[in-house]
Design a protein around this motif. Structure first.
Motif, short mmCIF file in Angstrom:
data_model
loop_
_atom_site.label_atom_id
_atom_site.label_comp_id
_atom_site.label_asym_id
_atom_site.label_seq_id
_atom_site.Cartn_x
_atom_site.Cartn_y
_atom_site.Cartn_z
N HIS A 52 0.82 -1.21 0.00
CA HIS A 52 0.00 0.00 0.00
C HIS A 52 0.86 1.26 0.00
O HIS A 52 0.53 2.26 -0.66
N PHE A 97 -6.07 -7.06 -7.11
CA PHE A 97 -6.46 -7.47 -5.77
C PHE A 97 -6.96 -8.91 -5.76
O PHE A 97 -7.40 -9.44 -6.77
N GLN A 98 -6.93 -9.50 -4.58
CA GLN A 98 -7.35 -10.89 -4.42
C GLN A 98 -8.81 -11.08 -4.82
O GLN A 98 -9.19 -12.10 -5.39
N PHE A 99 -9.65 -10.10 -4.49
CA PHE A 99 -11.09 -10.23 -4.74
C PHE A 99 -11.53 -9.48 -6.00
O PHE A 99 -12.70 -9.11 -6.13
N ASN A 134 -12.22 -6.82 -7.42
CA ASN A 134 -12.70 -5.44 -7.36
C ASN A 134 -13.22 -4.94 -8.71
O ASN A 134 -12.93 -3.82 -9.13
N LEU A 135 -14.00 -5.78 -9.38
CA LEU A 135 -14.64 -5.37 -10.62
C LEU A 135 -16.01 -4.77 -10.31
O LEU A 135 -16.65 -5.13 -9.33
N VAL A 136 -16.46 -3.86 -11.17
CA VAL A 136 -17.79 -3.25 -11.02
C VAL A 136 -18.81 -4.20 -11.64
O VAL A 136 -18.75 -4.46 -12.85
N ASN A 148 -14.82 -2.43 -17.45
CA ASN A 148 -14.01 -2.52 -16.24
C ASN A 148 -12.55 -2.25 -16.54
O ASN A 148 -11.86 -1.57 -15.75
N GLN A 163 -9.95 -12.38 -12.75
CA GLN A 163 -8.60 -11.92 -12.42
C GLN A 163 -7.86 -11.47 -13.67
O GLN A 163 -7.06 -10.53 -13.63
N ALA A 215 -8.91 -8.06 -14.31
CA ALA A 215 -8.22 -7.18 -13.38
C ALA A 215 -6.78 -6.90 -13.83
O ALA A 215 -6.28 -5.78 -13.70
N SER A 222 -5.21 -3.30 -14.91
CA SER A 222 -4.01 -2.73 -14.30
C SER A 222 -3.04 -2.16 -15.33
O SER A 222 -2.16 -1.37 -14.98
#
Length: 222
Positions: A48, A88-90, A92-94, A102, A147, A150, A154
């Protein structure tokens, strides 16, 4: 990227927890780096802080000659949007947006019209093997496919640094291996990106070019 003498403390009830305790680390572009260590070692805090999602109490983080500590809030926000990609692990998609939307979302948040980003978003989805899923919503995708979306997201801002927090944590071993291969490709595609992955999985850590072990807020092996 060079981190020097990072200290980050949190209040936990009446106690003070020192998540980073003078941590120093130098990371080069074009590398896939895994960060390992026991729970509470400071791995996620380090991630972070490197991504300017959090600010150290002291110490410095220099990226391409610029010290993040010297940036004001607006400049740190621009750094997060334009210079860093997060995974992220989860996922975090809309949920109400398609896969390509996304992927394009960081461009929208940076002030660009969403529709104008479709071609590049689709190209990135092609790169991660989802060219046939561009209009699917997250509920229509498997965990591994989410993923991959995601990972594509990124990359949409062409960042210098990609930070991944337990990216295989919710995936089966076969799907996780495919995601690790993608992350390795992102680090080694010639763009000079640094990919840093926090993981508890020894197998995932071994796939990386370099493993950094963190304990009690310090680097103990690198």
């Amino acid at each position: 990227m060079q981190a020097t003498d990072l200290v980050r403390e949190y209040r936990l009830g009446e106690a003070t927890v020192r998540a980073l305790d003078g941590l120093s680390l130098e990371l080069d572009g074009g590398q896939f780096v895994s960060v390992v260590g026991p729970s509470g070692a400071g791995k996620s805090t380090l991630l972070h802080v490197l991504g300017a999602l959090d600010v150290p109490d002291s110490g410095s983080i220099v990226v391409d000659g610029a010290d993040l500590a010297g940036l004001d809030d607006d400049a740190q926000s621009r750094f997060r949007r334009r210079r860093v990609g997060f995974i992220f692990q989860f996922f975090n998609l809309v949920p109400t947006m398609s896969a390509w939307e996304n992927v394009a979302l960081p461009r929208l948040l940076d002030g660009s019209p969403l529709r104008a980003q479709r071609a590049e978003a689709v190209a990135l989805l092609d790169r991660v093997g989802l060219g046939a899923r561009v209009d699917h919503r997250p509920s229509e995708l498997s965990g591994g496919q989410m993923q991959r979306v995601a990972i594509a997201r990124s990359l949409i801002m062409n960042p210098r640094v990609v930070l991944a927090d337990e990216p295989t944590g919710n995936l089966d071993s076969h799907t996780g291996d495919a995601v690790l291969e993608l992350l390795s490709d992102v680090a080694h595609d010639g763009a000079g990106r640094l990919v840093v992955m926090v993981t508890h999985d020894p197998h995932a850590a071994r796939v990386a070019d370099r493993t950094v072990e963190v304990r009690d807020g310090r680097v103990v092996a690198s």
